[in-house]
Design an enzyme around this catalytic site. Structure first.
Site, mmCIF file in Angstrom:
data_model
loop_
_atom_site.group_PDB
_atom_site.id
_atom_site.type_symbol
_atom_site.label_atom_id
_atom_site.label_comp_id
_atom_site.label_asym_id
_atom_site.label_seq_id
_atom_site.Cartn_x
_atom_site.Cartn_y
_atom_site.Cartn_z
ATOM 1 C CB ILE A 25 -11.304 -12.076 -7.209
ATOM 2 C CG1 ILE A 25 -12.644 -12.818 -7.357
ATOM 3 C CG2 ILE A 25 -11.366 -10.692 -7.843
ATOM 4 C CD1 ILE A 25 -13.789 -12.214 -6.548
ATOM 5 C CE1 TYR A 159 -17.052 -11.183 2.366
ATOM 6 C CE2 TYR A 159 -19.288 -11.031 1.504
ATOM 7 C CZ TYR A 159 -17.924 -11.118 1.286
ATOM 8 O OH TYR A 159 -17.439 -11.135 -0.001
ATOM 9 C CE LYS A 163 -15.954 -8.070 1.042
ATOM 10 N NZ LYS A 163 -14.632 -7.832 0.457
ATOM 11 C CB VAL A 191 -16.476 -14.863 -8.170
ATOM 12 C CG1 VAL A 191 -15.332 -15.168 -9.126
ATOM 13 C CG2 VAL A 191 -17.026 -13.468 -8.406
#
Ligand SMILES: NC(=O)c1ccc[n+]([C@@H]2O[C@H](COP(=O)([O-])OP(=O)(O)OC[C@H]3O[C@@H](n4cnc5c(N)ncnc54)[C@H](O)[C@@H]3O)[C@@H](O)[C@H]2O)c1
Length: 256
Positions: A25, A159, A163, A191
């Site tokens: 990304i 994670y 986040k 993604v």
């Protein structure tokens, strides 16, 4: 509003730093910014990867600098900032896209796995925001969060916690740094990148479930994160700060 005063969704003439910008990304955003006329420094821990992406940035007409950085090392972030200012220009845009993900159920997650995700995915974003904001007169900071900040994910406790922290950090930093520096986050859905790995390959069982739960019927390409980043980095987003924009194709965990 007349077209003369329409704000432009453009980063032309600005200087951007994309941390975690050598892959996935971050790389897509770095190249997208360069194609739109920005000068861009894209970095990660690997000198080879930095060299490769610098070549791609130059091919798109961007001025750049080749400098590695590790977001868990504040000194390396300061070197990145100072080198960018010296060799490219004052930083207008910072994108925090470095990330890692430990994949263990909570009963098996080690202290090291927990700490690694928190240090890279959360503390790294905090340190980069602090280091760069100290030398930015104005501009835009974009943190790459995740839809996992607000949704349950099996075997991703560290994670998801990191986040969620990024979303809180984004809102708090936006309050501290207004009105000159805007701070926003993008929360991608699935993604197809190296981080996502083979589980998102066409035909895998996990991928089939993801496609079923996504109204768009597929996962995203890294390029599909660029438009939102361009908007948030540009003057068109001049009144947008402290926001988390989800870009997930309409993903709904509860869809059967
Ligand atoms: N791929 C997805 O499905 C997805 C979904 C939601 C959120 N995200 C988030 O998007 C961001 C980018 O992920 P990606 O899928 O492009 O992953 P990726 O693994 O392809 O890229 C991550 C980049 O971060 C760099 N990096 C890792 N640790 C670093 C460190 N300590 N210091 C500096 N650089 C470091 C890597 O070298 C790499 O360039 C991450 O924050 C990730 O959590 C990804």
């Amino acid at each position: 509003m007349s077209t003369d005063s329409m704000p432009s969704v453009s980063v032309e003439g600005k200087t951007a730093v994309v941390i975690g910008g050598t892959r996935g990304i971050g790389r897509a955003i770095a190249l997208g910014f360069a194609e739109d006329g920005a000068d861009v420094v894209a970095t990660s821990r690997s000198a080879d990867a930095v060299e490769r992406v610098a070549e791609e940035l130059r091919e798109r007409g961007a001025a750049t600098a080749e400098v590695t950085c590790d977001v868990t090392d504040a000194d390396s972030l300061e070197t990145l900032r100072d080198t960018t200012i010296e060799e490219v220009g004052d930083v207008d845009i910072l994108v925090n896209s470095a990330g890692t993900v430990a994949q263990s159920p909570i009963t098996e997650m080690t202290d090291e796995e927990w700490q690694q995700d928190i240090e890279v995915d959360l503390t790294g974003v905090f340190t980069a925001c602090r280091v760069f904001a100290r030398e930015m007169d104005a501009g835009s900071i974009i943190n790459i969060s995740s839809m996992s900040a607000d949704q349950a994910r099996e075997a991703r406790a560290a994670y998801c916690a990191a986040k969620s922290g990024v979303n809180g950090l984004t809102r708090a930093a936006a309050a501290d740094l207004a009105p000159d520096i805007r701070v926003n986050a993008i929360a991608p859905g699935f993604v197809k990148t190296e981080m996502a790995g083979p589980k998102l390959d066409d035909g895998s069982e996990f991928r089939e479930t993801v496609d079923e739960r996504t109204p768009m019927g597929r996962v995203a390409t890294p390029d599909e994160m660029v438009g939102t980043a361009l908007y948030l980095a540009s003057d068109a987003a001049s009144f947008t700060t402290g926001e988390v924009i989800t870009v997930d194709g309409g993903y709904d965990d509860s869809a059967q």
